[in-house]
Design an enzyme around this catalytic site. Structure first.
Site, short mmCIF file in Angstrom:
data_model
loop_
_atom_site.label_atom_id
_atom_site.label_comp_id
_atom_site.label_asym_id
_atom_site.label_seq_id
_atom_site.Cartn_x
_atom_site.Cartn_y
_atom_site.Cartn_z
CD GLU A 274 -2.49 -1.20 2.62
OE1 GLU A 274 -3.55 -1.67 2.87
OE2 GLU A 274 -2.11 -0.54 3.79
N GLY A 276 2.04 4.99 -0.65
CA GLY A 276 1.43 6.17 -1.03
C GLY A 276 2.64 7.07 -1.54
NE ARG A 313 4.27 15.82 4.22
CZ ARG A 313 5.56 15.89 4.40
NH1 ARG A 313 6.20 16.86 3.60
NH2 ARG A 313 6.10 14.87 5.31
CE1 TYR A 317 1.48 15.55 9.82
CE2 TYR A 317 2.03 15.66 7.60
CZ TYR A 317 1.23 15.46 8.49
OH TYR A 317 0.03 14.61 8.07
CB CYS A 343 -4.50 36.12 8.29
SG CYS A 343 -4.58 37.20 7.17
C1 PLP Z 1 -1.60 6.40 4.85
C2 PLP Z 1 -1.67 4.81 4.63
C3 PLP Z 1 -0.88 4.21 3.90
C4 PLP Z 1 0.18 4.95 2.75
O1 PLP Z 1 1.34 5.47 3.62
P1 PLP Z 1 2.63 6.05 2.89
O2 PLP Z 1 3.15 6.62 3.91
O3 PLP Z 1 2.04 7.22 2.09
O4 PLP Z 1 3.02 4.81 2.02
C5 PLP Z 1 -0.83 2.76 3.61
N1 PLP Z 1 -1.77 2.02 4.12
C6 PLP Z 1 -2.41 2.46 5.29
C7 PLP Z 1 -3.40 1.74 6.06
C8 PLP Z 1 -2.39 4.00 5.32
O5 PLP Z 1 -3.38 4.53 6.20
#
Ligand code: PLP
Length: 421
Positions: A274, A276, A313, A317, A343
Site C-alpha cells: 500500500e 502512497g 505539511r 508537521y 493570516c
Molecule cells: C496512509 C496509509 C498508507 C500509505 O502510507 P504512505 O506512507 O504514504 O506509504 C498505507 N496504508 C494505510 C493503511 C494507510 O493509512
C-alpha cells in the site's frame, strides 16, 4: 530519484515550467508521470514472479487523473473512505483491486464497499469485525477480511504519522488477532484469511519494517500451524522519500522487497503493498511566484503566492521541503523566511533558508509535494484550490482546473429556508 537529465530546474519531465506557470497560473501542482512510472516499475520489477498487488494509498494523492494513471500502470487502490472508493471507481480501478483500511469505517461505507465487491477489508477492531459479519449476512455475501495487526514497533518517524505503536489507534494486538482466528468458525459471512500491517509513514530505515514483518511472520506461521489458512499478507505502505537533498536517504525498493521476501519466506499467498508517498511524493512540485520581499527588523521575508492551505505539511508537521528558483542562474545567496499570504504565523514554508537572491515575480518550485500536498489542501482564507497538471515526457494535461470562486462556495447559501426540529 527523478532523472535529472529529464528534469532540470527549468523543466519537469520535459515540460518547460515557465511556460506552464504562464499558461496555467500559480500556485500550480505539477506531477511527473515518468517519475510515478519509475516508482511503480521499481516495485513491480523487484516483485516479479511473486503473486502481488500494489494498492496505491489514495489519500496521498486522490486526483482522478493520477488514479487513472495508476490504474493504467496495473496499480489498485487502498482506500479509507466511501469518497475514496468513489474516486477510485470513477478512475476505472476495479473493485477487486481495492482494499479498504481505516479505524472508522461506518456501516454505510462497509455496506457500499461490500456491494461493490472490494477485494478485502483490513479490519481494525472487533466491533468492526462483527459489523462486517452482520452486513455481509444481510447482503448474503462473504466478505474477505484481514486483521490489521498493531505490532508495537517504533517506525522512527514523526509522531503524527506513526501508526504501529501500542498507544496508536490503529490495528489490534497480536493476542487479540489470535482470539479472532480462534473464533473464526462463528463468522459465517466473513472469510478471515489475511494479515495486514502498516506502521507509519516516511520511514527511512529498514529496521522498523524488519521488526514489524518478523512479528507478522511469526503470527502467520502460528496461525497456519493451527489450521487457519492465510491467503494474503498486506505489508502496508510507509516507504519514505527525499524531502531534503543530501539529508534524507530513502530505502531502495529492491532492498525493501528483498526484506519482505526474506521475512515471509515460504508464504505462497498474495502479497499486498500500500505505498502512497513513495509512488508520488518526489514526482510532484508546487510552482509558486514571489509576491514581494518584506524586510523585517530581524529577518527578510519572501512572500510567495502558495500558502499553508495549498501545502499543509510544513505548518502541520514542521516538514522540510526543498525550495529552489526555477531559473537556475548563478546568484548570491540570501537567507529568507519563506512565507505565504495566509493570516497565520504557521503559514511558513521555511525559516532562514538560503536561496539565490529573488525578485518579485520570480518563479519557485517547492519539491516533493506529490503526496499529502493537494490532498490535504483547503480553501482557508478563501483561497481557491490550486490547479494540478500531469506532465509526461514533454507533454502536459490539466488534471484539475484551478477552482473558481463559484466552485469554492458551491453548496453554501443564505439562511433563507428555516425549518424546525
Ligand atoms: C496512509 C496509509 C498508507 C500509505 O502510507 P504512505 O506512507 O504514504 O506509504 C498505507 N496504508 C494505510 C493503511 C494507510 O493509512
Amino acid at each position: 530519484m527523478i532523472d535529472t537529465a529529464a528534469s532540470t530546474h527549468d523543466t519537469w519531465d520535459g515540460v518547460d515550467l515557465h511556460t506552464l506557470a504562464d499558461r496555467l497560473g500559480t500556485p500550480l501542482y505539477v506531477y511527473s508521470a515518468s517519475a510515478i512510472r519509475d516508482r511503480v516499475s521499481s516495485l513491480q520489477t523487484a516483485l516479479r514472479g511473486t503473486d502481488h498487488l500494489i494498492c496505491f494509498a489514495v489519500k496521498a494523492n486522490p486526483n482522478r487523473g493520477v488514479l487513472a494513471f495508476m490504474h493504467s500502470q496495473g496499480v489498485g487502490a487502498d482506500i479509507v473512505s466511501a469518497g475514496e472508493l468513489w474516486r477510485a471507481r470513477q478512475a476505472g480501478i476495479p473493485a477487486e483491486h481495492i482494499v479498504f483500511s481505516g479505524v472508522g469505517k461506518s456501516e454505510a461505507e462497509i455496506a457500499e464497499a461490500l456491494r461493490q465487491g472490494v477485494l478485502r477489508f483490513n479490519v481494525e477492531s472487533h466491533d468492526e469485525l462483527l459489523l462486517l459479519q452482520h452486513i455481509a449476512q444481510a447482503q448474503s455475501v462473504v466478505a474477505r477480511a484481514a486483521v490489521r495487526i498493531n505490532p508495537d514497533v517504533d517506525a522512527l518517524t514523526h509522531a503524527k504519522i506513526s501508526t504501529g505503536k501500542a498507544e496508536n489507534k490503529f490495528g489490534v494486538s497480536i493476542e487479540e488477532a489470535r482470539r479472532w482466528f480462534a473464533q473464526r468458525d462463528a463468522l459465517s459471512h466473513v472469510q478471515l484469511d489475511g494479515l495486514h500491517v502498516h506502521i507509519g509513514s516516511q520511514i527511512l530505515s529498514l529496521e522498523p519494517f524488519r521488526q514489524a514483518l518478523q512479528r507478522v511472520a511469526a503470527l502467520w506461521r502460528e496461525l497456519v500451524g493451527q489450521g487457519h489458512p492465510i491467503a494474503s499478507i498486506d505489508v502496508g505502505g510507509g516507504l519514505g522519500v527525499c524531502y531534503r537533498e543530501g539529508h534524507d536517504r530513502p530505502i531502495d525498493a529492491a532492498a525493501y522487497v528483498a526484506l519482505v521476501r526474506e521475512a515471509l519466506a515460504g508464504f505462497e499467498g498474495r502479497l499486498l503493498f500500500e505505498p502512497g508517498r513513495y509512488l508520488v511524493g518526489e514526482a510532484g512540485v508546487l510552482l509558486t511566484r514571489v509576491i514581494r520581499l518584506k524586510q523585517g527588523n530581524e529577518r527578510t521575508f519572501l512572500v510567495i503566492d502558495a500558502a499553508m492551505n495549498d501545502l499543509a505539511r510544513p505548518s502541520l508537521y514542521d516538514a522540510w521541503h526543498d525550495i529552489a528558483p526555477v531559473a537556475g542562474d548563478a546568484r548570491s545567496m540570501i537567507s529568507y523566511d519563506i512565507v505565504g499570504p495566509v493570516c497565520e504565523t504557521g503559514d511558513t514554508f521555511a525559516k532562514a533558508r538560503a536561496l539565490p537572491a529573488c525578485a518579485p515575480g520570480e518563479l519557485l518550485m517547492i519539491r516533493s509535494v506529490g503526496a499529502y500536498g493537494a490532498s490535504m489542501a483547503s480553501t482557508y482564507n478563501s483561497r481557491p484550490l490550486a490547479a494540478e497538471v500531469l506532465v509526461d515526457a514533454g507533454r502536459y494535461a490539466v488534471v484539475r482546473q484551478r477552482q473558481s470562486f463559484e466552485d469554492m462556495v458551491a453548496g453554501e447559501q443564505p439562511a433563507n429556508h428555516w425549518e424546525t426540529a
